[in-house]
Scaffold this motif. Structure first.
Motif, PDB file in Angstrom:
ATOM      1  N   SER A   1       0.813  -1.203   0.000  1.00 34.53           N
ATOM      2  CA  SER A   1       0.000   0.000   0.000  1.00 34.53           C
ATOM      3  C   SER A   1       0.855   1.264   0.000  1.00 34.53           C
ATOM      4  CB  SER A   1      -0.881  -0.016   1.243  1.00 34.53           C
ATOM      5  OG  SER A   1      -1.532   1.213   1.366  1.00 34.53           O
ATOM      6  N   ALA A   2       0.283   2.334  -0.517  1.00 38.57           N
ATOM      7  CA  ALA A   2       0.969   3.623  -0.523  1.00 38.57           C
ATOM      8  C   ALA A   2       0.826   4.342   0.813  1.00 38.57           C
ATOM      9  CB  ALA A   2       0.417   4.490  -1.646  1.00 38.57           C
ATOM     10  N   ALA A   3      -0.248   4.099   1.535  1.00 33.51           N
ATOM     11  CA  ALA A   3      -0.497   4.787   2.803  1.00 33.51           C
ATOM     12  C   ALA A   3       0.471   4.271   3.866  1.00 33.51           C
ATOM     13  CB  ALA A   3      -1.932   4.568   3.247  1.00 33.51           C
ATOM     14  N   ASP A   4       0.959   5.193   4.706  1.00 34.07           N
ATOM     15  CA  ASP A   4       1.881   4.852   5.782  1.00 34.07           C
ATOM     16  C   ASP A   4       1.072   4.509   7.032  1.00 34.07           C
ATOM     17  OD1 ASP A   4       3.934   4.518   7.556  1.00 34.07           O
ATOM     18  OD2 ASP A   4       4.795   6.511   7.279  1.00 34.07           O
ATOM     19  N   LEU A   5       0.690   3.240   7.130  1.00 32.95           N
ATOM     20  CA  LEU A   5      -0.107   2.753   8.250  1.00 32.95           C
ATOM     21  C   LEU A   5       0.636   1.631   8.941  1.00 32.95           C
ATOM     22  CD1 LEU A   5      -2.839   2.503   9.856  1.00 32.95           C
ATOM     23  CD2 LEU A   5      -3.466   0.771   8.163  1.00 32.95           C
ATOM     24  N   THR A   6       0.667   1.704  10.260  1.00 37.56           N
ATOM     25  CA  THR A   6       1.203   0.616  11.070  1.00 37.56           C
ATOM     26  C   THR A   6       0.096   0.183  12.015  1.00 37.56           C
ATOM     27  OG1 THR A   6       3.415   1.579  11.006  1.00 37.56           O
ATOM     28  CG2 THR A   6       2.985  -0.062  12.721  1.00 37.56           C
ATOM     29  N   VAL A   7      -0.252  -1.092  11.979  1.00 37.70           N
ATOM     30  CA  VAL A   7      -1.248  -1.646  12.901  1.00 37.70           C
ATOM     31  C   VAL A   7      -0.547  -2.700  13.742  1.00 37.70           C
ATOM     32  CG1 VAL A   7      -3.420  -2.900  13.154  1.00 37.70           C
ATOM     33  CG2 VAL A   7      -3.148  -1.245  11.291  1.00 37.70           C
ATOM     34  N   VAL A   8      -0.635  -2.543  15.057  1.00 38.19           N
ATOM     35  CA  VAL A   8      -0.024  -3.474  15.994  1.00 38.19           C
ATOM     36  C   VAL A   8      -1.131  -4.044  16.866  1.00 38.19           C
ATOM     37  CG1 VAL A   8       1.611  -3.734  17.901  1.00 38.19           C
ATOM     38  CG2 VAL A   8       2.116  -2.142  16.024  1.00 38.19           C
ATOM     39  N   PHE A   9      -1.198  -5.360  16.953  1.00 33.36           N
ATOM     40  CA  PHE A   9      -2.167  -6.031  17.820  1.00 33.36           C
ATOM     41  C   PHE A   9      -1.438  -6.388  19.110  1.00 33.36           C
ATOM     42  CE2 PHE A   9      -5.575  -6.218  14.865  1.00 33.36           C
ATOM     43  CZ  PHE A   9      -4.971  -6.281  13.622  1.00 33.36           C
ATOM     44  N   VAL A  10      -1.795  -5.717  20.192  1.00 30.40           N
ATOM     45  CA  VAL A  10      -1.115  -5.878  21.473  1.00 30.40           C
ATOM     46  C   VAL A  10      -1.767  -7.017  22.257  1.00 30.40           C
ATOM     47  CG1 VAL A  10      -0.455  -4.729  23.625  1.00 30.40           C
ATOM     48  CG2 VAL A  10      -0.536  -3.423  21.471  1.00 30.40           C
ATOM     49  N   ASN A  11      -1.023  -8.067  22.480  1.00 33.73           N
ATOM     50  CA  ASN A  11      -1.486  -9.248  23.226  1.00 33.73           C
ATOM     51  C   ASN A  11      -2.827  -9.781  22.711  1.00 33.73           C
ATOM     52  OD1 ASN A  11       0.781  -9.130  24.968  1.00 33.73           O
ATOM     53  ND2 ASN A  11      -0.255  -7.583  26.190  1.00 33.73           N
ATOM     54  N   PRO A  12      -2.910 -10.143  21.435  1.00 32.69           N
ATOM     55  CA  PRO A  12      -4.199 -10.604  20.886  1.00 32.69           C
ATOM     56  C   PRO A  12      -4.749 -11.856  21.559  1.00 32.69           C
ATOM     57  CG  PRO A  12      -2.419 -11.032  19.343  1.00 32.69           C
ATOM     58  CD  PRO A  12      -1.840 -10.185  20.451  1.00 32.69           C
ATOM     59  N   GLU A  13      -3.892 -12.625  22.195  1.00 32.82           N
ATOM     60  CA  GLU A  13      -4.369 -13.821  22.900  1.00 32.82           C
ATOM     61  C   GLU A  13      -5.260 -13.444  24.082  1.00 32.82           C
ATOM     62  OE1 GLU A  13      -0.484 -12.570  24.690  1.00 32.82           O
ATOM     63  OE2 GLU A  13      -1.201 -12.826  22.652  1.00 32.82           O
ATOM     64  N   ASN A  14      -5.206 -12.191  24.513  1.00 34.46           N
ATOM     65  CA  ASN A  14      -6.036 -11.732  25.629  1.00 34.46           C
ATOM     66  C   ASN A  14      -7.264 -10.940  25.189  1.00 34.46           C
ATOM     67  OD1 ASN A  14      -4.221 -12.834  27.487  1.00 34.46           O
ATOM     68  ND2 ASN A  14      -2.981 -10.987  27.507  1.00 34.46           N
ATOM     69  N   PHE A  15      -7.479 -10.812  23.882  1.00 33.82           N
ATOM     70  CA  PHE A  15      -8.639 -10.062  23.407  1.00 33.82           C
ATOM     71  C   PHE A  15      -9.908 -10.737  23.893  1.00 33.82           C
ATOM     72  CE2 PHE A  15      -6.568  -8.030  19.379  1.00 33.82           C
ATOM     73  CZ  PHE A  15      -5.726  -7.295  20.195  1.00 33.82           C
ATOM     74  N   ARG A  16     -10.888  -9.927  24.246  1.00 37.35           N
ATOM     75  CA  ARG A  16     -12.141 -10.411  24.834  1.00 37.35           C
ATOM     76  C   ARG A  16     -12.866 -11.397  23.920  1.00 37.35           C
ATOM     77  NH1 ARG A  16     -14.470  -5.613  26.717  1.00 37.35           N
ATOM     78  NH2 ARG A  16     -13.106  -5.979  28.461  1.00 37.35           N
ATOM     79  N   ASP A  17     -13.026 -11.037  22.638  1.00 36.86           N
ATOM     80  CA  ASP A  17     -13.783 -11.886  21.712  1.00 36.86           C
ATOM     81  C   ASP A  17     -13.290 -11.588  20.298  1.00 36.86           C
ATOM     82  OD1 ASP A  17     -15.652 -13.388  20.298  1.00 36.86           O
ATOM     83  OD2 ASP A  17     -17.272 -11.957  20.602  1.00 36.86           O
TER      84      ASP A  17
END
Length: 167
Positions: A19-35
């Protein structure tokens, strides 16, 4: 199973890299996500990877559409709670996600929007869509992210697009 999860993560990263857009997505501790699984109350890494991929891809589409040259957006996803909940009384077979007026989609995000290296907006928010059942949505039957997508669209417009216009 781990290979499938790793492949999903690579595909999600590939969407970002292409992609051309400067996006960073970080999933912090996804094993602890509620649902964060479409079809199980106790998800595997692969189940979670599907949801994370859909979140990543949708945020990337929004960034591609609204971010311009010099804009950089970092989003940390701290929690995901998909619309609906699993019926704890159902036994055997696949689990069924039940949608009610109190099981709206929710996410917790931390974000920083920069333009040419200068921060123009940042925050830590819990977003939700309490009216997710009221809005008429066409569902082809295969779109499992149908209730969360409008919630992210609304948040992106209110926080990121508005900050770009006023920042």
């Amino acid at each position: 199973m781990i290979r499938s999860w790793a492949l999903s993560m690579l595909l999600a990263a590939g969407v970002s890299a292409a992609s051309a857009a400067d996006l960073t997505v970080v999933f912090v501790n996804p094993e602890n996500f509620r649902d964060a699984a479409y079809s199980r109350s106790f998800p595997s890494e692969r189940d979670r990877a599907e949801v994370l991929r859909d979140v990543q891809q949708h945020l990337q589409r929004l960034a591609d559409r609204y971010l311009g040259p010099g804009d950089a957006l970092r989003i940390e996803v701290l929690d995901i709670d998909l619309a609906g909940d699993f019926n704890p009384l159902r036994r055997g077979g696949s689990e069924v996600r039940v949608l009610t007026d109190i099981t709206w989609p929710r996410m917790e995000l931390r974000y920083t929007l920069s333009r040419d290296g200068q921060v123009i907006a940042s925050g830590h928010e819990r977003i939700s869509d309490m009216n997710y059942l009221v809005m008429a949505r066409r569902n082809s039957g295969s779109d499992r992210f149908i209730y969360e997508r409008p919630m992210l669209d609304d948040w992106f417009a209110r926080r990121i697009v508005a900050a770009k216009e006023h920042g």
